[in-house]
Write a protein that holds these residues in place. Structure first.
Motif, PDB file in Angstrom:
ATOM      1  N   LYS A  22       0.833  -1.197   0.000  1.00  0.00           N
ATOM      2  CA  LYS A  22       0.000   0.000   0.000  1.00  0.00           C
ATOM      3  C   LYS A  22       0.868   1.247   0.000  1.00  0.00           C
ATOM      4  O   LYS A  22       2.053   1.200   0.330  1.00  0.00           O
ATOM      5  CB  LYS A  22      -0.911   0.023   1.236  1.00  0.00           C
ATOM      6  CG  LYS A  22      -1.804  -1.187   1.383  1.00  0.00           C
ATOM      7  CD  LYS A  22      -2.624  -1.096   2.656  1.00  0.00           C
ATOM      8  CE  LYS A  22      -3.477  -2.350   2.827  1.00  0.00           C
ATOM      9  NZ  LYS A  22      -4.322  -2.293   4.053  1.00  0.00           N
ATOM     10  N   GLY A  23       0.227   2.365  -0.325  1.00  0.00           N
ATOM     11  CA  GLY A  23       0.914   3.635  -0.198  1.00  0.00           C
ATOM     12  C   GLY A  23       1.123   3.996   1.258  1.00  0.00           C
ATOM     13  O   GLY A  23       0.485   3.443   2.160  1.00  0.00           O
ATOM     14  N   VAL A  55     -10.136   3.014   7.728  1.00  0.00           N
ATOM     15  CA  VAL A  55     -11.276   2.102   7.779  1.00  0.00           C
ATOM     16  C   VAL A  55     -12.406   2.789   8.547  1.00  0.00           C
ATOM     17  O   VAL A  55     -12.191   3.291   9.654  1.00  0.00           O
ATOM     18  CB  VAL A  55     -10.898   0.776   8.465  1.00  0.00           C
ATOM     19  CG1 VAL A  55     -12.102  -0.146   8.563  1.00  0.00           C
ATOM     20  CG2 VAL A  55      -9.765   0.093   7.702  1.00  0.00           C
ATOM     21  N   HIS A  56     -13.597   2.828   7.949  1.00  0.00           N
ATOM     22  CA  HIS A  56     -14.715   3.475   8.620  1.00  0.00           C
ATOM     23  C   HIS A  56     -16.018   2.778   8.249  1.00  0.00           C
ATOM     24  O   HIS A  56     -16.085   2.022   7.277  1.00  0.00           O
ATOM     25  CB  HIS A  56     -14.797   4.959   8.256  1.00  0.00           C
ATOM     26  CG  HIS A  56     -14.890   5.208   6.784  1.00  0.00           C
ATOM     27  ND1 HIS A  56     -13.787   5.342   5.981  1.00  0.00           N
ATOM     28  CD2 HIS A  56     -15.957   5.349   5.962  1.00  0.00           C
ATOM     29  CE1 HIS A  56     -14.151   5.550   4.732  1.00  0.00           C
ATOM     30  NE2 HIS A  56     -15.475   5.551   4.692  1.00  0.00           N
ATOM     31  N   ARG A  77      -9.243 -11.135  15.018  1.00  0.00           N
ATOM     32  CA  ARG A  77      -8.277 -12.170  15.391  1.00  0.00           C
ATOM     33  C   ARG A  77      -7.504 -12.726  14.196  1.00  0.00           C
ATOM     34  O   ARG A  77      -6.400 -13.234  14.352  1.00  0.00           O
ATOM     35  CB  ARG A  77      -9.001 -13.313  16.112  1.00  0.00           C
ATOM     36  CG  ARG A  77      -9.557 -12.904  17.481  1.00  0.00           C
ATOM     37  CD  ARG A  77     -10.173 -14.087  18.215  1.00  0.00           C
ATOM     38  NE  ARG A  77     -11.468 -14.467  17.642  1.00  0.00           N
ATOM     39  CZ  ARG A  77     -11.806 -15.703  17.298  1.00  0.00           C
ATOM     40  NH1 ARG A  77     -10.932 -16.677  17.427  1.00  0.00           N
ATOM     41  NH2 ARG A  77     -12.991 -15.949  16.805  1.00  0.00           N
ATOM     42  N   ALA A  78      -8.082 -12.577  13.002  1.00  0.00           N
ATOM     43  CA  ALA A  78      -7.476 -13.209  11.826  1.00  0.00           C
ATOM     44  C   ALA A  78      -6.635 -12.260  10.986  1.00  0.00           C
ATOM     45  O   ALA A  78      -5.778 -12.712  10.225  1.00  0.00           O
ATOM     46  CB  ALA A  78      -8.576 -13.826  10.956  1.00  0.00           C
ATOM     47  N   LEU A  79      -6.859 -10.956  11.096  1.00  0.00           N
ATOM     48  CA  LEU A  79      -6.212  -9.997  10.206  1.00  0.00           C
ATOM     49  C   LEU A  79      -5.301  -9.045  10.968  1.00  0.00           C
ATOM     50  O   LEU A  79      -5.683  -8.522  12.027  1.00  0.00           O
ATOM     51  CB  LEU A  79      -7.266  -9.163   9.457  1.00  0.00           C
ATOM     52  CG  LEU A  79      -8.262  -9.916   8.577  1.00  0.00           C
ATOM     53  CD1 LEU A  79      -9.285  -8.936   8.010  1.00  0.00           C
ATOM     54  CD2 LEU A  79      -7.542 -10.659   7.460  1.00  0.00           C
ATOM     55  N   ASP A  80      -4.132  -8.806  10.435  1.00  0.00           N
ATOM     56  CA  ASP A  80      -3.237  -7.808  11.015  1.00  0.00           C
ATOM     57  C   ASP A  80      -3.862  -6.425  10.896  1.00  0.00           C
ATOM     58  O   ASP A  80      -4.424  -6.058   9.866  1.00  0.00           O
ATOM     59  CB  ASP A  80      -1.900  -7.804  10.266  1.00  0.00           C
ATOM     60  CG  ASP A  80      -1.047  -9.013  10.597  1.00  0.00           C
ATOM     61  OD1 ASP A  80      -1.226  -9.579  11.692  1.00  0.00           O
ATOM     62  OD2 ASP A  80      -0.215  -9.402   9.741  1.00  0.00           O
ATOM     63  N   ILE A  92      -5.208   1.674   9.425  1.00  0.00           N
ATOM     64  CA  ILE A  92      -4.454   0.435   9.593  1.00  0.00           C
ATOM     65  C   ILE A  92      -2.970   0.769   9.704  1.00  0.00           C
ATOM     66  O   ILE A  92      -2.441   1.582   8.945  1.00  0.00           O
ATOM     67  CB  ILE A  92      -4.714  -0.509   8.398  1.00  0.00           C
ATOM     68  CG1 ILE A  92      -6.197  -0.903   8.355  1.00  0.00           C
ATOM     69  CG2 ILE A  92      -3.836  -1.755   8.505  1.00  0.00           C
ATOM     70  CD1 ILE A  92      -6.564  -1.711   7.139  1.00  0.00           C
ATOM     71  N   HIS A  93      -2.328   0.132  10.660  1.00  0.00           N
ATOM     72  CA  HIS A  93      -0.908   0.396  10.906  1.00  0.00           C
ATOM     73  C   HIS A  93      -0.092   0.153   9.645  1.00  0.00           C
ATOM     74  O   HIS A  93      -0.245  -0.870   8.966  1.00  0.00           O
ATOM     75  CB  HIS A  93      -0.393  -0.499  12.041  1.00  0.00           C
ATOM     76  CG  HIS A  93       1.044  -0.267  12.364  1.00  0.00           C
ATOM     77  ND1 HIS A  93       1.997  -1.268  12.341  1.00  0.00           N
ATOM     78  CD2 HIS A  93       1.715   0.864  12.709  1.00  0.00           C
ATOM     79  CE1 HIS A  93       3.171  -0.775  12.676  1.00  0.00           C
ATOM     80  NE2 HIS A  93       3.024   0.515  12.900  1.00  0.00           N
TER      81      HIS A  93
END
Length: 798
Positions: free
Chosen positions: A250-251, A576-577, A628-631, A648-649
């Motif tokens: 990602k950018g 994310v919203h 629990r499944a996604l960073d 997202i970090h």
């Protein structure tokens, strides 16, 4: 003491005086929009498409032209009330819904009317009162064969789909079926295949994060990684390049960085049509003294001036703001050479950040040596630009403290797309423009949640770490072998190796390359399933059996047994919203995307231990498992309800590079051969202004001065004269594939336009026919829709 009314009058008077002064200043500076002719807010018609080498639209982008267009689309779609309400709810964090158009971020300050012309068009198109219901499909003249003769605009104008439909080959019509019947058909068919890899599951960029996660979970529980998506055709190259260079796909920038950059380079993007809200950022950049460089074979309207619609004072005074400082028009396929020239001039000027290079990068010395041996003659011959033009761009870059380089499909859909985007990172690394405010790489994603699709697991090449975690959290044994992407899925359907196609949104038949070949591939399937909101070409190009499953639109309320639900999306800058629909659904028979996926999953895997019924009704439960499944999705339910959501970090933003070396890595690609074979042209496909992806609102292209025409090809005037062509002459366009095969379109009009010699442009999806299925980039597997080799000859009338 002055009364409140007197104070208000004084304030109004002062504001009027200030507006008048601003208008006078703007007129003196040549920045004011010309006074309109005819109805208020409607600018005079621009010159028609026959203008030789002139800018086809002389007015500022957005502004009153966009306002007038919005009014027309609301009237045409018969949505003046709901459409106006949408203006007040779209892209609002407080119970608003996310624009179903592009993925440009929402204003972090909660801007009112954070909308654009094309976003309103898209929402109004979805909210139309017209219905493609059972009466429509039963009407005389509405067999599939007869509907195939309709234009794509007319198909979508039929209105919203209202209930599941099954294709009846005996009558050549779609007829209603129940949801249970539809799910049973899909389940029985998929379970009856001798291998899960005999089915493929496509995703467009409209799917929410929750639906994306459920979709890939369903497919992997079934046993395949055949998860092609629209990224395979759009930004696949971006992800691969950024991961190789920076350890992320990602950018690294956010909208705040756009407000701090000293220079912005925009490459291969038509912002005024494809991400119109970007115009606000470009206008703000100019006002604070930043330089904006547009790199595009076409000089698009976004490189000129704009009037930001939500700035009421500038709208009232018609004061436009420039959105560009420099235009560069390299030949198609030569962007890497241009970037190499900018790097060469920057290094020669001693304007590199040696401390950053020593501390955070790998491979700089080899790159510096490669640049040194690249001759200016190579750069100018490839690009068609002069050395002075390239050096001017380099001076802007070297003189800027903080630089963003943004790009779109103009460079991703080329043979050397990955190398080109890695060269973008190379240029940014030279001056430490990674991991600090106001700087970094910025891919401009097209569809509203295409980035979120990938984040949530939609990929045919899943990482082992992701599959390990999915297995642990969800209790499945996901397949480990890579699946089929878009091109491979089409080839496999054509060869009979894949016999079931499931499309979650989009219009696959028209979006894909090599249209005739793709049509044949879909028609060879045993079953095709399309989850859609409106009728489109993909419903008519179907397998021996076919289903249409209608879903809720982004603007519609999603009421489940547990209460009203909200879904989330991720914009192109990793925010994310939540998105909440505002309108009553077009039909009581519509189901949400999560509910449809859950219904299919239960039919395909009736003994699954995954709580599909719960997931289809309670999206908080989906977000709990996603956390629990996604960073990056930890504490998802709480964080997504914050004002504006969460970001997202992004480790690379903090100069933490998850590459093999642990550093940002320079690439060392040789300059590709940009030469065009004798007598040939390079052709790229583009969208018109009155179009969103494959949805065509009309045959007009306001910003390019075209009215009532799509079967055209834009050409350099000298190239036309060389071929004995005059404006509007009919031509035949033939593409030449690597394997020697040819594809031809006839009856197109040649339109002179400001393009470099040897280049041509035309509209997708019509010109997708010219893109051979086998002509994809070996670096990204993307179809080369911006890098076709064609010859254009007079004649070939309709």
């Amino acid at each position: 003491m002055a009364t409140s009314s007197e104070k208000a009058e004084r304030a109004d008077g002062a504001e009027r005086a200030e507006d008048a002064e601003a208008a006078a200043e703007a007129e003196a500076a040549g920045e004011a929009e010309a006074a309109p002719e005819g109805a208020p807010g409607e600018p005079p018609a621009g010159p028609d498409a026959e203008a030789d080498g002139e800018a086809p639209y002389p007015h500022p982008t957005a502004g009153w032209g966009a306002a007038r267009s919005v009014g027309r689309i609301l009237a045409r779609t018969r949505t003046p009330v709901n459409g106006t309400r949408a203006l007040l709810r779209m892209n609002h964090e407080d119970k608003g819904f996310d624009c179903p158009g592009c993925a440009w971020p929402d204003d972090p300050g909660g801007l009112h009317l954070d909308i654009c012309e094309n976003g309103v068009k898209h929402a109004a198109w979805e909210m139309t009162p017209k219905r493609a219901d059972r009466a429509f499909f039963a009407a005389p003249g509405h067999t599939v064969t007869e509907l195939m003769e309709w234009s794509d605009t007319a198909l979508e104008e039929a209105g919203r789909l209202t209930e599941p439909m099954f294709y009846d080959p005996d009558t050549d019509r779609y007829r209603p079926v129940s949801w249970d019947e539809a799910f049973t058909l899909v389940g029985d068919t998929l379970r009856g295949l001798d291998s899960p890899d005999r089915a493929t599951f496509y995703t467009s960029g409209r799917l929410s994060n929750e639906a994306s996660f459920l979709y890939q979970l369903m497919v992997r529980e079934y046993g395949t990684n055949n998860l092609p998506d629209c990224s395979n055709m759009c930004h696949e190259a971006s992800g691969r390049a950024l991961r190789a260079s920076l350890g992320t796909n990602k950018g690294t920038v956010d909208l705040g960085d756009w407000e701090q950059a000293d220079a912005i380079f925009l490459i291969g993007s038509n912002a005024a049509s494809n991400a119109p809200r970007m115009l606000t950022s470009l206008a703000h950049a100019h006002r604070r003294g930043a330089r904006v460089v547009h790199v595009n074979p076409l000089v698009e309207a976004a490189a000129g001036r704009t009037i930001v619609p939500h700035e009421f004072r500038t709208m009232a005074t018609r004061r436009a703001t420039p959105t560009g400082s420099l235009n560069l028009q390299p030949r198609i396929g030569s962007d890497l050479a241009l970037l190499r020239g900018i790097a060469k001039a920057t290094i020669e000027a001693g304007a590199v950040d040696t401390v950053f290079l020593d501390r955070f990068t790998e491979g700089y010395e080899a790159y510096r040596d490669l640049v040194a041996v690249t001759e200016w003659e190579e750069i100018t011959e490839a690009t068609g630009l002069t050395e002075a033009q390239v050096r001017e761009a380099a001076e802007i870059y070297a003189g800027a403290g903080r630089t963003i380089i943004a790009w779109c499909l103009g460079i991703t859909q080329q043979e050397h797309g990955v190398d080109t985007m890695r060269e973008i990172v190379n240029v940014l690394l030279l001056r430490g423009n990674i991991g600090r405010p106001g700087a970094g790489p910025c891919p401009i994603r097209g569809h509203s949640n295409v980035q979120g699709n990938r984040t949530c697991g939609i990929t045919h090449r899943p990482a082992p770490e992701f599959l390990d975690r999915l297995a642990e959290v969800c209790g499945i044994d996901p397949p480990r072998r890579p699946g089929a992407d878009t091109v491979r899925s089409i080839e496999a359907m054509h060869a009979g190796e894949i016999t079931v196609f499931v499309g979650m949104g989009g219009n696959f038949a028209l979006a894909a390359p090599d249209t005739s070949y793709t049509f044949e591939a879909l028609r060879r399937c045993a079953l095709t399933v399309q989850v859609s909101t409106k009728l489109n070409r993909s419903h008519l190009v179907h397998g021996r059996r076919a289903l249409i499953l209608p879903c809720l639109g982004r603007s519609e309320r999603d009421r489940q047994p547990g209460g009203e639900q909200a879904l989330s999306v991720e914009d192109s800058m990793s925010m994310v919203h939540l998105s909440r629909g505002m309108k009553r659904p077009a039909s009581r028979h519509l189901r949400s995307e999560p509910a449809i996926i859950a219904g299919i999953a239960r039919a395909v895997s009736p003994y699954s231990r995954i709580p599909w019924d719960t997931y289809g009704q309670d999206y908080d439960s989906v977000r709990e498992v996603m956390a629990r499944a996604l960073d990056g999705f930890d504490d998802f339910n709480r964080r997504v309800r914050r004002p504006g959501g969460f970001r997202i970090h992004q480790p690379a933003r903090e100069r933490i590079f998850l590459t093999g070396s642990g550093r940002a890595e320079f690439s060392h690609a040789a300059l590709p051969d940009a030469a065009v074979p004798e007598g040939m042209l390079r052709l790229g496909t583009v969208r018109s202004h009155d179009q969103w992806n494959t949805t065509i609102y009309s045959d007009d292209d306001r910003y390019r001065g075209v009215k009532g025409l799509r079967t055209l090809v834009f050409m350099n005037a000298a190239d036309m004269r060389e071929r004995g062509l005059a404006a509007r002459d009919l031509v035949t366009i033939t593409s030449h594939a690597r394997d020697g095969s040819r594809r031809t379109l006839s009856g197109y009009q040649a339109i002179p336009y400001d393009l470099p010699r040897g280049c041509a442009m035309g509209y997708m999806p019509e010109m997708n026919e010219l893109c051979p299925i086998g002509d994809f980039s070996p670096q990204s597997d993307q179809p080369m829709m911006k890098h076709l080799t064609v010859d254009i000859r007079g004649g070939g009338g309709r």
